[in-house]
Design an enzyme around this catalytic site. Structure first.
Site, PDB file in Angstrom:
ATOM      1  CB  CYS A  57      -8.095  38.831  10.610  1.00  0.00           C
ATOM      2  SG  CYS A  57      -9.757  38.568  10.066  1.00  0.00           S
ATOM      3  CB  SER A  58      -2.958  38.867  11.251  1.00  0.00           C
ATOM      4  OG  SER A  58      -3.651  38.272  12.331  1.00  0.00           O
TER       5      SER A  58
END
Ligand code: CO8
Length: 375
Positions: A158-159
């Site tokens: 997600c990052s």
């Protein structure tokens, strides 16, 4: 020698043509469940297997805020006998799927930043999954665009989006690249277990791209100075996807629950919200800012209740859509691209001097943020 001021000068977004609503998804999932329970009636009656419960569109919207999602290929996903997209295998002399969608977003970002291939020194493709290991998707994109210099892929779930922007920022600040193109081609649908009630609704496909360069070369109409960056990782098994190149050597089923995305959603919710709120407070403090000074929050888009909880911790009240735009209602969770879809759709209206913050949070756990100021 002081580091060059670094700016985000262009953003691009590719949105797939195909939409799947919660109602369509639930209808197909429930048809699969009826068939599964009928096919396994004896084992279920003997207590050897649990009957699968039905999904509901009301639950999905209430628990997540998601109403629909875009998908790269719709064919196959809603077929109860298949439950995965049907994406034809491409020959090695054809462009790969992820490079193709990357190029659409990249060209839009380059146009927004008034950049040509000759201006760009590096390409980073950063996302939750790449469809192969090498040659890097970034190098394929670099080649297709005619960019000299170098490209590489990186994966941070997600990052991946914010972490790539941070690496680009560091390259430009250090003078090792004049201008960097970062791209997040999130093709989540092939790894989404559409047979799993807890997660069949979570993900959507998209691609985002961003241009990062030194302020003194920037000619964009909408540019943002990067005032600070912060990256943070804390190991957690609560979100996992185990598919990888060992699958044959492990004699493992590539289509097992173990190999698809799976999570302890409740634990993630409880653990990540306070971490993200603390992270954001620290990130802003390091840039000399308070939460009340932030005009716009481009937050990760996994769950509307998470975003509201985090914003409430920071602001002491619920945020307005104009302050912390939600895009997950129509895009769903797009892994690393979520906060950058929000940035793409909601950045041109800010006034010079306004502050904003991009923040991602999710698997790893990983949290990444950039503090921005409109120029
Ligand atoms: N329909 C109807 N009922 C359901 C369904 C459904 N589809 N699913 C669960 N239920 C039921 C449960 O059985 C449960 O019933 P009971 O109370 O009787 O046991 C009840 O609803 C409540 O279930 P949960 O506690 O599981 O539901 P939550 O309210 O916690 O909501 C969420 C579930 C939406 C998953 C929520 O926990 C959440 O969003 N958590 C945060 C998750 C998150 O942000 N994860 C990050 C994932 S993404 C990431 O990190 C990167 C990966 C990138 C790529 C992935 C590609 C595929």
């Amino acid at each position: 020698m002081s580091a060059a001021q670094v700016v985000i000068s262009g953003a691009g977004l590719w949105t797939p043509d195909h939409v799947i609503t919660n109602e369509e998804l639930v209808e197909s999932y429930n048809a699969y469940v009826v068939k599964f329970n009928a096919d396994n009636a004896e084992a279920i009656a003997a207590g050897e297997l649990e009957a699968k419960p039905a999904s509901s569109a009301e639950f999905i919207e209430k628990a997540s805020g998601i109403r629909s999602r875009y998908v790269y290929v719709k064919d196959g996903i809603l077929d109860p006998d298949r439950m995965t997209p049907r994406i034809p295998l491409r020959a090695e002399d054809e462009i790969s799927d992820q490079a193709e969608i990357s190029l659409i977003a990249a060209r839009k970002a380059m146009a927004a930043a008034n950049k040509t291939a000759a201006d760009i020194d590096a390409v980073i493709v950063s996302c939750a999954y790449t469809q192969r290991y090498y040659p890097a998707i970034a190098i394929e994109v670099q080649h297709a665009l005619g960019i000299e210099g170098f490209g590489f892929d990186m994966l941070v779930a997600c990052s991946a989006g914010t972490f790539a922007l941070q690496r680009a920022y560091e390259m430009v600040a250090a003078g090792t690249a004049r201008c960097v193109l970062t791209i997040n081609p999130e093709l989540t649908s092939p790894q989404n277990n559409f047979r799993n009630r807890d997660s069949h609704f979570i993900f959507g496909d998209v691609a985002t791209a961003t241009i990062i360069e030194a302020a003194d070369t920037c000619t964009s109409d909408h540019s943002y100075a990067i005032l600070g960056t912060k990256a943070e990782t804390v190991f957690s098994n609560n979100i996992r996807s185990n598919i990888g190149y060992m699958v044959n050597a492990n004699d493992a089923d590539p289509f097992s629950e173990y190999n698809y995305f799976h999570q302890e959603g409740r634990k993630v919710f409880k653990e990540v919200c306070p971490m993200a709120a603390d992270h954001i407070t620290q990130s802003l403090a390091a840039a000399g800012l308070e939460t009340s000074q932030v005009r716009r929050w481009w937050l990760h888009q996994a769950n509307i209740n998470m975003n509201q909880l985090i914003a409430k911790k920071l602001l002491g009240r619920m945020p307005e859509q104009d302050e912390a735009p939600i895009v997950l209602d129509t895009y769903a969770n797009t892994a690393s691209a979520g906060s950058l879809i929000a940035f793409n759709l909601y950045h041109e209206d800010l006034q010079a001097g306004d502050y904003g913050l991009i923040c991602s949070f999710g698997a790893g756990y990983s949290i990444g943020s950039l503090v921005l100021q409109k120029r």
